[in-house]
Design an enzyme around this catalytic site. Structure first.
Site, PDB file in Angstrom:
ATOM      1  N   GLU A 156       0.820  -1.213   0.000  1.00  0.00           N
ATOM      2  CA  GLU A 156       0.000   0.000   0.000  1.00  0.00           C
ATOM      3  C   GLU A 156       0.853   1.262   0.000  1.00  0.00           C
ATOM      4  O   GLU A 156       0.491   2.261  -0.639  1.00  0.00           O
ATOM      5  CB  GLU A 156      -0.947  -0.008   1.203  1.00  0.00           C
ATOM      6  CG  GLU A 156      -2.067  -1.036   1.061  1.00  0.00           C
ATOM      7  CD  GLU A 156      -2.994  -1.047   2.250  1.00  0.00           C
ATOM      8  OE1 GLU A 156      -2.704  -0.337   3.250  1.00  0.00           O
ATOM      9  OE2 GLU A 156      -4.020  -1.752   2.199  1.00  0.00           O
ATOM     10  N   HIS A 189     -10.235   0.826   1.255  1.00  0.00           N
ATOM     11  CA  HIS A 189     -10.549   0.054   2.452  1.00  0.00           C
ATOM     12  C   HIS A 189     -12.069  -0.114   2.645  1.00  0.00           C
ATOM     13  O   HIS A 189     -12.498  -0.790   3.593  1.00  0.00           O
ATOM     14  CB  HIS A 189      -9.929   0.714   3.683  1.00  0.00           C
ATOM     15  CG  HIS A 189      -8.446   0.530   3.768  1.00  0.00           C
ATOM     16  ND1 HIS A 189      -7.557   1.341   3.075  1.00  0.00           N
ATOM     17  CD2 HIS A 189      -7.681  -0.377   4.423  1.00  0.00           C
ATOM     18  CE1 HIS A 189      -6.319   0.937   3.331  1.00  0.00           C
ATOM     19  NE2 HIS A 189      -6.364  -0.095   4.134  1.00  0.00           N
TER      20      HIS A 189
END
Length: 250
Positions: A156, A189
């Site tokens: 990420e 997310h």
């Protein structure tokens, strides 16, 4: 002629590396869909009930997709020596990068706490459904912890901080680049209810990257944050029992 051709190929690779990294990340997010059914059927054939098979399927697909995605990303980046050369001035040395990473972890804790308090004041219930689901997965597939604490933070940070924030920061400014990368970070997310918490985290991680000019710094802070959250969640009952015992002693 050969030298010019080699130089041209190198420039093309340099320009395309961020795109390749982004495409790999998208593949990591979407590829599990292609093998959900056969994986689920495999666990069902192993004697697991439907619920257990679903959890095992989700856990193993998270681990495998994250691991393969990280390996593929590192291979692509290794071919581009200039991938991280996006900043003017000298990068922070390793000791300083690590130090800021540790400080960044504390900044993330404070930032997330303040964001959570603001959300509560706005009537948003605390707690992350995403985190709770991950805890359930770790009970069946312990390696999920490795994916969450190590694979995901590295991948990420390479995507959101280097590719998205780093690329935008070269053509806009910190606030625009950090804002967009943080919003994308929150959106991936899939917890729009806690958008402020994820946005805050994304902005702090972007600051750490620009401050040290080293991707190691936000990676360390991100790994420590995920590790801390998992440690608390996996030992939540023990912590609650300990607090009750302390209250009884008083």
């Amino acid at each position: 002629m050969k030298t010019n051709t080699t130089a041209t190929k190198t420039k093309r690779t340099t320009k395309r590396t961020p795109l390749y990294v982004l495409l790999i990340f998208i593949a990591v997010q979407l590829s599990p869909i292609l093998v959900v059914v056969p994986t689920f059927n495999y666990f069902r054939n192993q004697g697991l009930d439907k619920k257990a098979a679903e959890i095992a399927t989700s856990g193993w697909l998270v681990v495998i997709s994250m691991a393969l995605g990280l390996i593929a990303t590192l291979i692509v980046i290794a071919r581009d020596r200039k991938f991280f050369d996006i900043w003017k001035g000298k990068n922070a040395g390793l000791p300083k990068a690590i130090g800021w990473g540790l400080l960044g972890f504390l900044m993330l804790l404070v930032g997330q706490s303040l964001a959570a308090y603001i959300e509560i004041a706005m009537g948003i219930e605390p707690g992350s459904e995403n985190t709770q689901n991950i805890v359930i997965l770790t009970e069946t597939v312990p390696l999920t912890i490795m994916a969450v604490v190590l694979f995901a933070p590295i991948l990420e940070e390479l995507v959101f901080r280097r590719v998205i924030f780093g690329s935008l920061n070269q053509t806009t400014n910190f606030f625009v680049a950090a804002g967009i990368s943080a919003l994308v970070f929150a959106a991936v997310h899939m917890e729009f209810t806690h958008l402020l918490v994820y946005f805050t985290s994304g902005t702090i991680l972007a600051f750490l990257y620009q401050k040290t000019k080293s991707i190691i710094t936000p990676i360390i802070a991100h790994i420590m944050l995920n590790g801390y959250v998992m440690l608390i969640q996996l030992n939540l009952e023990k912590i609650q029992d300990f607090l009750k015992q302390m209250e009884n002693l008083q």
